[in-house]
Design an enzyme around this catalytic site. Structure first.
Site, PDB file in Angstrom:
ATOM      1  CB  SER A 124     -58.166  66.668  57.796  1.00 43.47           C
ATOM      2  OG  SER A 124     -56.873  67.160  57.547  1.00 43.47           O
ATOM      3  CE1 TYR A 148     -61.113  71.440  55.693  1.00 44.37           C
ATOM      4  CE2 TYR A 148     -58.837  71.107  56.396  1.00 44.37           C
ATOM      5  CZ  TYR A 148     -59.986  70.636  55.784  1.00 44.37           C
ATOM      6  OH  TYR A 148     -60.007  69.355  55.277  1.00 44.37           O
ATOM      7  CE  LYS A 152     -62.959  68.451  56.989  1.00 47.67           C
ATOM      8  NZ  LYS A 152     -64.145  67.893  56.359  1.00 47.67           N
ATOM      9  CG  PHE A 177     -52.075  61.179  56.537  1.00 54.89           C
ATOM     10  CD1 PHE A 177     -53.077  60.416  57.149  1.00 54.89           C
ATOM     11  CD2 PHE A 177     -51.119  61.764  57.349  1.00 54.89           C
ATOM     12  CE1 PHE A 177     -53.096  60.213  58.537  1.00 54.89           C
ATOM     13  CE2 PHE A 177     -51.120  61.549  58.722  1.00 54.89           C
ATOM     14  CZ  PHE A 177     -52.106  60.780  59.322  1.00 54.89           C
ATOM     15  CG  LEU A 199     -45.799  69.831  46.504  1.00 54.74           C
ATOM     16  CD1 LEU A 199     -44.979  71.070  46.194  1.00 54.74           C
ATOM     17  CD2 LEU A 199     -45.018  68.912  47.438  1.00 54.74           C
TER      18      LEU A 199
HETATM   19  P1  NAD Z   1     -63.700  69.341  46.917  1.00 52.90           P
HETATM   20  O1  NAD Z   1     -63.876  70.802  47.138  1.00 52.90           O
HETATM   21  O2  NAD Z   1     -63.155  68.899  45.606  1.00 52.90           O
HETATM   22  O3  NAD Z   1     -65.084  68.592  47.133  1.00 52.90           O
HETATM   23  C1  NAD Z   1     -66.048  69.034  48.054  1.00 52.90           C
HETATM   24  C2  NAD Z   1     -67.386  69.037  47.336  1.00 52.90           C
HETATM   25  O4  NAD Z   1     -68.386  69.452  48.275  1.00 52.90           O
HETATM   26  C3  NAD Z   1     -67.437  70.009  46.164  1.00 52.90           C
HETATM   27  O5  NAD Z   1     -67.960  69.337  45.034  1.00 52.90           O
HETATM   28  C4  NAD Z   1     -68.378  71.111  46.633  1.00 52.90           C
HETATM   29  O6  NAD Z   1     -69.116  71.664  45.556  1.00 52.90           O
HETATM   30  C5  NAD Z   1     -69.266  70.383  47.633  1.00 52.90           C
HETATM   31  N1  NAD Z   1     -69.837  71.177  48.716  1.00 52.90           N
HETATM   32  C6  NAD Z   1     -69.207  72.010  49.590  1.00 52.90           C
HETATM   33  N2  NAD Z   1     -70.089  72.529  50.463  1.00 52.90           N
HETATM   34  C7  NAD Z   1     -71.304  72.002  50.150  1.00 52.90           C
HETATM   35  C8  NAD Z   1     -72.611  72.130  50.684  1.00 52.90           C
HETATM   36  N3  NAD Z   1     -72.863  72.919  51.731  1.00 52.90           N
HETATM   37  N4  NAD Z   1     -73.616  71.443  50.112  1.00 52.90           N
HETATM   38  C9  NAD Z   1     -73.386  70.631  49.054  1.00 52.90           C
HETATM   39  N5  NAD Z   1     -72.185  70.474  48.493  1.00 52.90           N
HETATM   40  C10 NAD Z   1     -71.153  71.148  49.034  1.00 52.90           C
HETATM   41  O7  NAD Z   1     -62.813  68.784  48.121  1.00 52.90           O
HETATM   42  P2  NAD Z   1     -62.121  67.369  48.323  1.00 52.90           P
HETATM   43  O8  NAD Z   1     -60.660  67.563  48.237  1.00 52.90           O
HETATM   44  O9  NAD Z   1     -62.773  66.354  47.498  1.00 52.90           O
HETATM   45  O10 NAD Z   1     -62.449  67.119  49.858  1.00 52.90           O
HETATM   46  C11 NAD Z   1     -63.554  66.350  50.274  1.00 52.90           C
HETATM   47  C12 NAD Z   1     -63.591  66.323  51.785  1.00 52.90           C
HETATM   48  O11 NAD Z   1     -62.358  65.795  52.275  1.00 52.90           O
HETATM   49  C13 NAD Z   1     -63.744  67.703  52.425  1.00 52.90           C
HETATM   50  O12 NAD Z   1     -64.589  67.579  53.539  1.00 52.90           O
HETATM   51  C14 NAD Z   1     -62.332  68.042  52.842  1.00 52.90           C
HETATM   52  O13 NAD Z   1     -62.312  68.921  53.922  1.00 52.90           O
HETATM   53  C15 NAD Z   1     -61.786  66.674  53.229  1.00 52.90           C
HETATM   54  N6  NAD Z   1     -60.318  66.585  53.154  1.00 52.90           N
HETATM   55  C16 NAD Z   1     -59.680  66.931  52.010  1.00 52.90           C
HETATM   56  C17 NAD Z   1     -58.291  66.868  51.950  1.00 52.90           C
HETATM   57  C18 NAD Z   1     -57.548  67.274  50.700  1.00 52.90           C
HETATM   58  O14 NAD Z   1     -56.343  67.510  50.785  1.00 52.90           O
HETATM   59  N7  NAD Z   1     -58.188  67.332  49.533  1.00 52.90           N
HETATM   60  C19 NAD Z   1     -57.553  66.460  53.083  1.00 52.90           C
HETATM   61  C20 NAD Z   1     -58.239  66.100  54.241  1.00 52.90           C
HETATM   62  C21 NAD Z   1     -59.636  66.165  54.253  1.00 52.90           C
HETATM   63  N1  UFG Z   2     -45.458  73.290  49.574  1.00 52.04           N
HETATM   64  C1  UFG Z   2     -44.469  74.041  48.946  1.00 52.04           C
HETATM   65  N2  UFG Z   2     -44.841  74.872  47.927  1.00 52.04           N
HETATM   66  C2  UFG Z   2     -46.133  74.980  47.499  1.00 52.04           C
HETATM   67  C3  UFG Z   2     -47.128  74.201  48.152  1.00 52.04           C
HETATM   68  C4  UFG Z   2     -46.754  73.376  49.195  1.00 52.04           C
HETATM   69  O1  UFG Z   2     -43.296  73.975  49.308  1.00 52.04           O
HETATM   70  O2  UFG Z   2     -46.405  75.758  46.579  1.00 52.04           O
HETATM   71  C5  UFG Z   2     -45.064  72.362  50.667  1.00 52.04           C
HETATM   72  C6  UFG Z   2     -45.683  72.681  52.010  1.00 52.04           C
HETATM   73  O3  UFG Z   2     -44.892  73.601  52.720  1.00 52.04           O
HETATM   74  C7  UFG Z   2     -45.740  71.302  52.651  1.00 52.04           C
HETATM   75  C8  UFG Z   2     -45.949  70.354  51.473  1.00 52.04           C
HETATM   76  O4  UFG Z   2     -45.530  71.084  50.314  1.00 52.04           O
HETATM   77  O5  UFG Z   2     -44.499  70.978  53.236  1.00 52.04           O
HETATM   78  C9  UFG Z   2     -47.405  69.942  51.281  1.00 52.04           C
HETATM   79  O6  UFG Z   2     -48.226  71.100  51.244  1.00 52.04           O
HETATM   80  P1  UFG Z   2     -49.761  71.040  50.781  1.00 52.04           P
HETATM   81  O7  UFG Z   2     -50.276  72.446  50.787  1.00 52.04           O
HETATM   82  O8  UFG Z   2     -49.889  70.259  49.530  1.00 52.04           O
HETATM   83  O9  UFG Z   2     -50.448  70.166  51.924  1.00 52.04           O
HETATM   84  P2  UFG Z   2     -50.536  70.395  53.496  1.00 52.04           P
HETATM   85  O10 UFG Z   2     -49.885  69.213  54.129  1.00 52.04           O
HETATM   86  O11 UFG Z   2     -50.070  71.726  53.890  1.00 52.04           O
HETATM   87  O12 UFG Z   2     -52.099  70.392  53.732  1.00 52.04           O
HETATM   88  C10 UFG Z   2     -52.932  69.282  53.340  1.00 52.04           C
HETATM   89  C11 UFG Z   2     -54.342  69.774  53.026  1.00 52.04           C
HETATM   90  C12 UFG Z   2     -55.025  70.276  54.258  1.00 52.04           C
HETATM   91  C13 UFG Z   2     -54.957  69.257  55.350  1.00 52.04           C
HETATM   92  C14 UFG Z   2     -53.534  68.829  55.587  1.00 52.04           C
HETATM   93  C15 UFG Z   2     -53.424  67.715  56.599  1.00 52.04           C
HETATM   94  O13 UFG Z   2     -54.297  70.831  52.076  1.00 52.04           O
HETATM   95  O14 UFG Z   2     -56.389  70.490  53.960  1.00 52.04           O
HETATM   96  O15 UFG Z   2     -52.964  68.345  54.352  1.00 52.04           O
HETATM   97  O16 UFG Z   2     -54.166  66.642  56.179  1.00 52.04           O
HETATM   98  F1  UFG Z   2     -55.460  69.789  56.482  1.00 52.04           F
END
Ligand code: NAD
Ligand code: UFG
Length: 330
Positions: A124, A148, A152, A177, A199
């Site tokens: 991330s 969290y 990572k 991102f 967001l």
């Molecule tokens: P998500 O929660 O939709 O998907 C994660 C999946 O992993 C789910 O289906 C959940 O059931 C499964 N899971 C969790 N723990 C498990 C375990 N121990 N064994 C088997 N299955 C398990 O999340 P996502 O948004 O698809 O994110 C996927 C990956 O990307 C995660 O590692 C997350 O940290 C990373 N990531 C996500 C974002 C984001 O904004 N969505 C940003 C940066 C990194």
């Molecule tokens: N925001 C609002 N109102 C809301 C939600 C978000 O104003 O209700 C703003 C936040 O302050 C930020 C922007 O919208 O400025 C984006 O916020 P998000 O919560 O959508 O995303 P973040 O950038 O805070 O976090 C995301 C993932 C994290 C990851 C991070 C960096 O949720 O898991 O990007 O990759 F770690």
């Protein structure tokens, strides 16, 4: 290749399964469904008209993971499975460290035991902390503000050390991102639990009138309009980035930013959503959210140079596809 996709029923994992299947790979999904539903696997099959092998297992369960490696000749692992809610990680640090780190170690061990050389990790942009934008892969990482983010950064270090000790191991650390949007069909997308923290899902629920108005966390950041700036990336672009990372993986550790390279403020995103979908999004400005940084966007040139991958879909398509999925989901 036969690719084990952990967390393949989740948001990013499911879209990546579609991209992998379309690129001709075979997909084996391992997911415990703690944040997803088994129906998603059927949707992936429906979209691609291809088979998906599905195991409902916890990837911290070493015996269950070994069974998959012995049942299939795995060529590579993409490890999405993890817990990802920043706020929850502050309340339940042990659950986050355990799940996100033990899963990475067990999968890496299985790779060693079964001679699997390719490993792709969901990392991330949070690992950059409050560095100066744009974030470049060569930057020194700064501390993150929550467990969290630490999981990572630690997973990256663990895989780095394993690769150093095993020169044949090929690792791709993908720093995402802000993934948003959904598959263009509207069949799969993000289904947040309860009231969304992020967001875009919050905006779609305001558009749906499930939530009254958006609360914008601060408008006095040093940004274009004072609201937080992020690098939104369409989840299908992100999915295709994984296929490119896997196809180009060579020995050693390779780090790539998967972002669009563009910063978009909260207000710009709201305006884009209104323009794309013709729906007004009422909002109010409230206090900053603890732990938020002003700006986060990628220098995305390394992935373009080395993988031939760059994000293609713009913010308008992200808003349109997010909205389509919000209206389609059961
Ligand atoms: P998500 O929660 O939709 O998907 C994660 C999946 O992993 C789910 O289906 C959940 O059931 C499964 N899971 C969790 N723990 C498990 C375990 N121990 N064994 C088997 N299955 C398990 O999340 P996502 O948004 O698809 O994110 C996927 C990956 O990307 C995660 O590692 C997350 O940290 C990373 N990531 C996500 C974002 C984001 O904004 N969505 C940003 C940066 C990194
Ligand atoms: N925001 C609002 N109102 C809301 C939600 C978000 O104003 O209700 C703003 C936040 O302050 C930020 C922007 O919208 O400025 C984006 O916020 P998000 O919560 O959508 O995303 P973040 O950038 O805070 O976090 C995301 C993932 C994290 C990851 C991070 C960096 O949720 O898991 O990007 O990759 F770690």
């Amino acid at each position: 290749m036969n690719i084990l996709v952990t967390g393949g029923a989740g948001y990013i994992g499911s879209h990546t399964c579609v991209a992998l299947l379309e690129a001709g790979h075979t997909v084996i999904v391992a997911d415990n469904l703690c944040n997803s539903r088994v129906e998603v696997v059927d949707k992936i099959k429906q979209l691609t008209k291809k088979e998906v092998i599905f195991y409902q297992i916890d990837v911290t369960d070493i015996a269950a993971v070994s069974t998959i490696f012995s049942n299939h000749s795995i060529d590579g692992v993409i490890h999405f499975a993890g817990l990802k809610a920043v706020g929850e990680s502050v309340e339940k640090p042990l659950a986050y460290y355990y799940n996100n780190l033990v899963s990475t170690m067990i999968l890496a061990e299985a790779c060693q035991n079964y001679g699997v050389r390719r490993f792709v990790l969901s990392s991330s942009a949070t690992v950059y902390g409050d560095n100066t934008v744009p974030f470049v892969e060569t930057m020194n990482l700064l501390p993150t503000t929550n467990p969290y983010g630490e999981t990572k950064a630690m997973s990256e270090r663990i895989l780095n050390d394993i690769a150093k000790a095993n020169p044949a191991f090929s690792v791709s650390l993908l720093r995402y991102f802000n993934p948003v949007g959904a598959h263009e069909s509207g069949l799969i997308g993000e289904v947040p639990n309860g009231i969304p923290n992020n967001l875009m899902p919050y905006v779609t629920q305001v558009a749906k009138r499930k939530l009254e108005k958006l609360r914008i966390f601060g408008n006095e950041y040093p940004t274009v309009d004072g609201t937080g700036v992020r690098d939104y990336i369409h989840v299908m672009d992100l999915a295709e980035g994984h296929v490119a990372a896997l196809d180009n993986l060579t020995e050693g550790v390779h780090i790539y930013n998967l972002g669009s390279g563009n910063g978009t403020s909260v207000i710009e995103l709201v305006k884009a959503f209104e323009e794309a979908n013709g729906i007004e999004i009422p909002y109010e400005i409230v206090e900053r959210r603890p732990g938020d940084i002003a700006s986060c966007y990628a220098d995305a040139s390394k992935a373009d140079r080395e993988l031939g991958w760059s994000a293609k879909r713009d913010v308008i398509s992200m808003c349109r596809d997010s909205w389509r999925f919000e209206n389609n989901k059961e």
